[in-house]
Design a protein around this motif. Structure first.
Motif, PDB file in Angstrom:
ATOM      1  N   ILE A  23      40.860  33.961  30.096  1.00 17.67           N
ATOM      2  CA  ILE A  23      41.360  35.368  30.435  1.00 17.67           C
ATOM      3  C   ILE A  23      40.452  35.960  30.890  1.00 17.67           C
ATOM      4  CG2 ILE A  23      42.469  37.217  29.603  1.00 17.67           C
ATOM      5  CD1 ILE A  23      44.103  35.365  27.520  1.00 17.67           C
ATOM      6  N   GLN A  24      39.252  36.155  30.334  1.00 16.45           N
ATOM      7  CA  GLN A  24      38.188  37.263  31.129  1.00 16.45           C
ATOM      8  C   GLN A  24      37.794  36.678  32.389  1.00 16.45           C
ATOM      9  OE1 GLN A  24      36.933  40.102  29.794  1.00 16.45           O
ATOM     10  NE2 GLN A  24      35.704  40.325  31.595  1.00 16.45           N
ATOM     11  N   GLN A  25      37.625  35.320  32.696  1.00 15.39           N
ATOM     12  CA  GLN A  25      37.230  35.048  34.059  1.00 15.39           C
ATOM     13  C   GLN A  25      38.474  35.485  35.041  1.00 15.39           C
ATOM     14  OE1 GLN A  25      34.574  33.524  35.469  1.00 15.39           O
ATOM     15  NE2 GLN A  25      33.659  33.916  33.314  1.00 15.39           N
ATOM     16  N   LEU A  26      39.754  35.267  34.614  1.00 15.91           N
ATOM     17  CA  LEU A  26      40.873  35.635  35.307  1.00 15.91           C
ATOM     18  C   LEU A  26      40.719  37.113  35.683  1.00 15.91           C
ATOM     19  CD1 LEU A  26      43.534  33.188  34.427  1.00 15.91           C
ATOM     20  CD2 LEU A  26      42.588  33.100  36.157  1.00 15.91           C
ATOM     21  N   VAL A  27      40.592  37.882  34.914  1.00 15.15           N
ATOM     22  CA  VAL A  27      40.595  39.316  34.801  1.00 15.15           C
ATOM     23  C   VAL A  27      39.518  39.754  35.793  1.00 15.15           C
ATOM     24  CG1 VAL A  27      40.076  41.504  33.664  1.00 15.15           C
ATOM     25  CG2 VAL A  27      41.743  39.791  32.608  1.00 15.15           C
ATOM     26  N   GLU A  28      38.411  39.152  35.754  1.00 14.76           N
ATOM     27  CA  GLU A  28      37.277  39.588  36.565  1.00 14.76           C
ATOM     28  C   GLU A  28      37.607  39.055  38.238  1.00 14.76           C
ATOM     29  OE1 GLU A  28      33.664  37.649  35.335  1.00 14.76           O
ATOM     30  OE2 GLU A  28      33.510  38.748  33.495  1.00 14.76           O
ATOM     31  N   LEU A  29      38.289  37.893  38.327  1.00 12.67           N
ATOM     32  CA  LEU A  29      38.723  37.705  39.458  1.00 12.67           C
ATOM     33  C   LEU A  29      39.700  38.607  40.020  1.00 12.67           C
ATOM     34  CD1 LEU A  29      38.795  35.472  42.035  1.00 12.67           C
ATOM     35  CD2 LEU A  29      40.646  34.369  40.740  1.00 12.67           C
ATOM     36  N   THR A  30      40.734  38.830  39.224  1.00 14.89           N
ATOM     37  CA  THR A  30      41.787  39.943  39.602  1.00 14.89           C
ATOM     38  C   THR A  30      41.091  41.269  40.078  1.00 14.89           C
ATOM     39  OG1 THR A  30      43.219  38.951  38.274  1.00 14.89           O
ATOM     40  CG2 THR A  30      43.920  41.043  38.912  1.00 14.89           C
ATOM     41  N   GLU A  31      40.340  41.766  39.293  1.00 13.89           N
ATOM     42  CA  GLU A  31      39.412  43.140  39.573  1.00 13.89           C
ATOM     43  C   GLU A  31      38.727  42.810  40.923  1.00 13.89           C
ATOM     44  OE1 GLU A  31      36.852  43.747  36.194  1.00 13.89           O
ATOM     45  OE2 GLU A  31      38.624  44.623  35.077  1.00 13.89           O
ATOM     46  N   ARG A  32      38.182  41.710  41.234  1.00 13.33           N
ATOM     47  CA  ARG A  32      37.268  41.566  42.514  1.00 13.33           C
ATOM     48  C   ARG A  32      38.380  41.844  43.661  1.00 13.33           C
ATOM     49  NH1 ARG A  32      34.205  37.735  39.798  1.00 13.33           N
ATOM     50  NH2 ARG A  32      35.484  36.007  40.826  1.00 13.33           N
ATOM     51  N   LEU A  33      39.685  41.093  43.413  1.00 13.35           N
ATOM     52  CA  LEU A  33      40.415  41.108  44.560  1.00 13.35           C
ATOM     53  C   LEU A  33      41.127  42.313  44.686  1.00 13.35           C
ATOM     54  CD1 LEU A  33      42.487  37.627  43.651  1.00 13.35           C
ATOM     55  CD2 LEU A  33      40.845  38.165  45.511  1.00 13.35           C
ATOM     56  N   MET A  34      41.308  43.253  43.610  1.00  7.92           N
ATOM     57  CA  MET A  34      41.935  44.327  43.655  1.00  7.92           C
ATOM     58  C   MET A  34      40.983  45.386  44.267  1.00  7.92           C
ATOM     59  SD  MET A  34      45.046  44.409  42.837  1.00  7.92           S
ATOM     60  CE  MET A  34      45.612  42.911  42.860  1.00  7.92           C
ATOM     61  N   ASP A  35      39.637  45.358  44.071  1.00  7.56           N
ATOM     62  CA  ASP A  35      38.629  46.129  44.863  1.00  7.56           C
ATOM     63  C   ASP A  35      38.596  45.720  46.120  1.00  7.56           C
ATOM     64  OD1 ASP A  35      38.043  47.444  42.374  1.00  7.56           O
ATOM     65  OD2 ASP A  35      36.239  46.169  41.943  1.00  7.56           O
ATOM     66  N   LEU A  36      38.906  44.460  46.979  1.00  8.29           N
ATOM     67  CA  LEU A  36      38.739  44.179  47.988  1.00  8.29           C
ATOM     68  C   LEU A  36      40.074  44.729  48.647  1.00  8.29           C
ATOM     69  CD1 LEU A  36      37.241  42.703  50.147  1.00  8.29           C
ATOM     70  CD2 LEU A  36      38.684  40.644  49.472  1.00  8.29           C
ATOM     71  N   ALA A  37      41.201  44.498  47.895  1.00  7.06           N
ATOM     72  CA  ALA A  37      42.325  45.147  48.545  1.00  7.06           C
ATOM     73  C   ALA A  37      42.680  46.636  48.753  1.00  7.06           C
ATOM     74  CB  ALA A  37      43.616  44.573  47.615  1.00  7.06           C
ATOM     75  N   ILE A  38      41.789  47.236  47.886  1.00 10.05           N
ATOM     76  CA  ILE A  38      41.570  48.987  47.872  1.00 10.05           C
ATOM     77  C   ILE A  38      40.700  48.960  49.210  1.00 10.05           C
ATOM     78  CG2 ILE A  38      41.084  50.919  46.749  1.00 10.05           C
ATOM     79  CD1 ILE A  38      42.220  49.541  44.157  1.00 10.05           C
ATOM     80  N   SER A  39      39.803  48.290  49.243  1.00 10.88           N
ATOM     81  CA  SER A  39      38.635  48.831  50.248  1.00 10.88           C
ATOM     82  C   SER A  39      39.148  48.348  51.622  1.00 10.88           C
ATOM     83  CB  SER A  39      37.392  48.125  49.749  1.00 10.88           C
ATOM     84  OG  SER A  39      37.341  46.675  50.068  1.00 10.88           O
ATOM     85  N   LEU A  40      40.365  48.033  51.924  1.00 10.66           N
ATOM     86  CA  LEU A  40      40.685  47.390  53.141  1.00 10.66           C
ATOM     87  C   LEU A  40      41.329  48.682  54.010  1.00 10.66           C
ATOM     88  CD1 LEU A  40      42.733  44.119  52.515  1.00 10.66           C
ATOM     89  CD2 LEU A  40      40.277  44.480  53.940  1.00 10.66           C
ATOM     90  N   PRO A  41      40.957  48.739  55.266  1.00  7.52           N
ATOM     91  CA  PRO A  41      41.378  49.976  56.058  1.00  7.52           C
ATOM     92  C   PRO A  41      43.021  50.051  56.081  1.00  7.52           C
ATOM     93  CG  PRO A  41      40.574  48.520  57.484  1.00  7.52           C
ATOM     94  CD  PRO A  41      40.151  47.833  56.065  1.00  7.52           C
TER      95      PRO A  41
END
Length: 88
Positions: free
Chosen positions: A70-88
């Motif tokens: 679960i921790q690994q999946l949470v970290e992946l999701t956080e990275r993907l959300m950070d990437l999605a937020i930083s998109l223009p």
């Protein structure tokens, strides 16, 4: 989104999948190998002897490693959300 970002996301997803699945698969592989060795040494040719211990060990490995997974999946999701937020 650029092609390099898409490849990074795909690589992270595949790497996370391997990290999550590898311990459980290795536990099943180890038990299967040990039981196969036991069957070879004792010349017991029962095909169903492998399944019950394998199922039990894989189930226990999943229960023990579930917080890690679960921790690994949470970290992946956080990275993907950070990437999605930083998109223009």
């Amino acid at each position: 989104m650029e092609a390099t970002q898409i490849l990074d996301v795909a690589r992270d997803g595949i790497l996370t999948m391997v990290i999550i699945a590898a311990p459980v698969l290795l536990a099943g592989l180890t038990v299967g190998l040990i039981i196969s060795l036991f069957q070879t040494l004792t010349q017991i040719q029962e095909m169903t002897l492998v399944f019950v211990p394998k199922i039990i060990i894989v189930y226990m490995a999943v229960l023990i490693l579930l917080p890690f997974m679960i921790q690994q999946l949470v970290e992946l999701t956080e990275r993907l959300m950070d990437l999605a937020i930083s998109l223009p």
